[in-house]
Scaffold this active site. Structure first.
Site, mmCIF file in Angstrom:
data_model
loop_
_atom_site.group_PDB
_atom_site.id
_atom_site.type_symbol
_atom_site.label_atom_id
_atom_site.label_comp_id
_atom_site.label_asym_id
_atom_site.label_seq_id
_atom_site.Cartn_x
_atom_site.Cartn_y
_atom_site.Cartn_z
ATOM 1 N N CYS A 1 23.583 12.581 9.687
ATOM 2 C CA CYS A 1 23.373 11.356 10.596
ATOM 3 C C CYS A 1 23.533 11.748 11.970
ATOM 4 O O CYS A 1 23.877 12.672 12.514
ATOM 5 C CB CYS A 1 24.753 10.452 10.435
ATOM 6 S SG CYS A 1 24.809 9.902 8.602
ATOM 7 N N ILE B 1 27.416 23.345 17.244
ATOM 8 C CA ILE B 1 28.002 24.225 16.571
ATOM 9 C C ILE B 1 28.663 25.564 17.465
ATOM 10 O O ILE B 1 29.044 26.266 16.742
ATOM 11 C CB ILE B 1 27.255 24.921 15.310
ATOM 12 C CG1 ILE B 1 25.978 25.506 15.796
ATOM 13 C CG2 ILE B 1 26.796 23.652 14.256
ATOM 14 C CD1 ILE B 1 25.171 26.277 14.879
#
EC number: 2.5.1.7
Length: 419
Positions: free
Chosen positions: A116, A123
């Protein structure tokens, strides 16, 4: 194109049984790559994210059998093939393959995660942890390549600059077979982290402190097979508790761990929601005279970001005005524009959601912009007078197991339509 069609305004009653936790199982499945024998998971939800993960595991060479809510995975045939951007990018949780492939093979090439669109979910924290453990990282187009092939992973002391569930779990997965001790400080504390640690420990890992802000992992040489029951999905439970308070005439939510929902339940009690908590269930009574409140999300054990959207339709039933502030994902406001199409008195400014309750909702054609926004629209559609059509429903099916059947069993007029 598929859509969900709801004829709202009907009172619902009965029972719902909560499925296994999506946010656990999407990490548990990649973690199984580390085992050298069969691992069986019980209470696996029937959602599209699980189907996608199973497909990826099979492409890598794992043998997977599924019957009812049981998933049996034999990872012995897994090969370290590149997993490019494509199938991977539909899954935010694809980044868990970084940790498991690094832990087993010492290298990984995986497409960048999708899921989403809720704003930045970098990350960087994952990469910082892997690099501290001896891996190198490089971008190859839309793919991330990680390697510790020459030296192998080693233990390290890692401080998470931001509390992150994904980075905490990924570091844990990578560290269980690393050489030496890894210490994660400022670790996230969510129940799903404990669930993953429990699986890994049952496979032979040495993890202490999961569920606290300091986790200690002593690396081991091998991990064996085991059987593990996935914890109940606290976000699904919170979603159905909100639904029960919004449109229910007495609904019991079964397979619930109350201790995972204490912060959420406390806010409902502040609204005046009447419910009875039992050992493994919560009974929600028919509601009246609810009070508007303010919501501010926070890392566990605070109010979960994943529950602010499913709670919003219930807030629209309350008397008065309130605000919702999501401190985790600032772009988690797209449901506001769809609810406004249903005549809700709701708006957003500077990342804050402003609402005034007490206005009846009307059925409308709306679009699910993400998983939890989709859940909010389903609840709003059940509250509204008239017909509501929800498109982009693949988001909803990613995270809510058997949602149509569960709601029909309560008396909802809801169906999935193929255009």
């Amino acid at each position: 194109m598929r859509k969900i069609v709801i004829n709202g305004g009907l009172p619902l009653q009965g029972e719902i049984t909560i499925s296994g936790a999506k946010n656990s199982v999407v990490a548990l499945i990649p973690a199984i790559i580390l085992a050298d024998d069969v691992v069986t998971l019980d209470c696996v939800p029937d959602i599209s994210d699980v189907a996608s993960l199973v497909e990826i595991m099979e492409l890598m060479g794992a043998t997977v059998k599924r019957y009812d809510d049981v998933l049996e995975i034999d990872p012995r045939g897994v090969q370290n093939i590149p997993m490019p951007y494509g199938k991977i990018n539909s899954l935010r949780a694809s980044y868990y393959f970084y940790g498991s492939l690094l832990g087993r093979f010492g290298e990984a090439t995986v497409g960048l995660p999708g899921g989403c669109d809720l704003g930045p979910r970098p990350i960087d924290l994952h990469l910082k942890a892997f690099e501290a453990m001896g891996a190198t990282a490089s971008y190859e187009g839309d793919n991330m390549k990680l390697s510790a092939k020459d030296t192998g992973l080693h233990g390290a002391s890692i401080y998470m600059d931001t509390v992150s569930v994904g980075a905490t779990i990924n570091t844990m997965i990578a560290a269980v077979k690393a050489n030496g001790r890894t210490i994660i400080e400022n670790a996230a504390r969510e129940p799903e982290i404990i669930d993953v640690a429990t699986l890994l420990n049952n496979m032979g890992a040495h993890i202490r402190g999961a569920g606290t802000n300091i986790i200690i992992i002593d690396g081991v040489e091998r991990l064996h097979g085991t059987r593990h029951q996935v914890i109940p999905d606290r976000i699904e439970a919170g979603t159905y508790i909100s639904l029960a308070a919004a449109v229910g005439k007495g609904i019991r939510i079964n397979n619930v761990l109350y201790e995972h929902l204490e912060g959420f339940v406390a806010k409902l009690e502040e609204m005046g929601v009447r419910m009875t908590v039992s050992e493994d269930s919560i009974f929600v009574e028919e509601q009246s005279n609810l009070k508007a409140i303010n919501i501010k999300t926070a890392p566990y054990p605070g109010f979960a970001t994943d529950l602010q959207q499913p709670l919003t339709p219930l807030l629209l039933r309350a008397n008065g005005r309130g605000t919702i502030v999501d401190t985790i994902y600032e772009k988690r406001v797209n449901h506001v524009f769809e609810l406004a199409k249903m005549d809700a008195d709701i708006s957003t400014t500077n990342g804050h959601i402003l609402y005034t309750g007490g206005r009846d909702l009307r059925g409308a054609s709306v679009k699910a912009t993400d998983l939890r926004a989709g859940a909010a629209l389903v609840i709003a559609g059940l509250m509204a007078e008239g017909k509501t059509e929800i498109t982009n429903i693949e988001f909803i099916l990613r995270g809510y197991s058997d949602i149509i059947e569960k709601l029909r069993n309560l008396g909802a007029d809801i169906r999935l339509v193929e255009d």
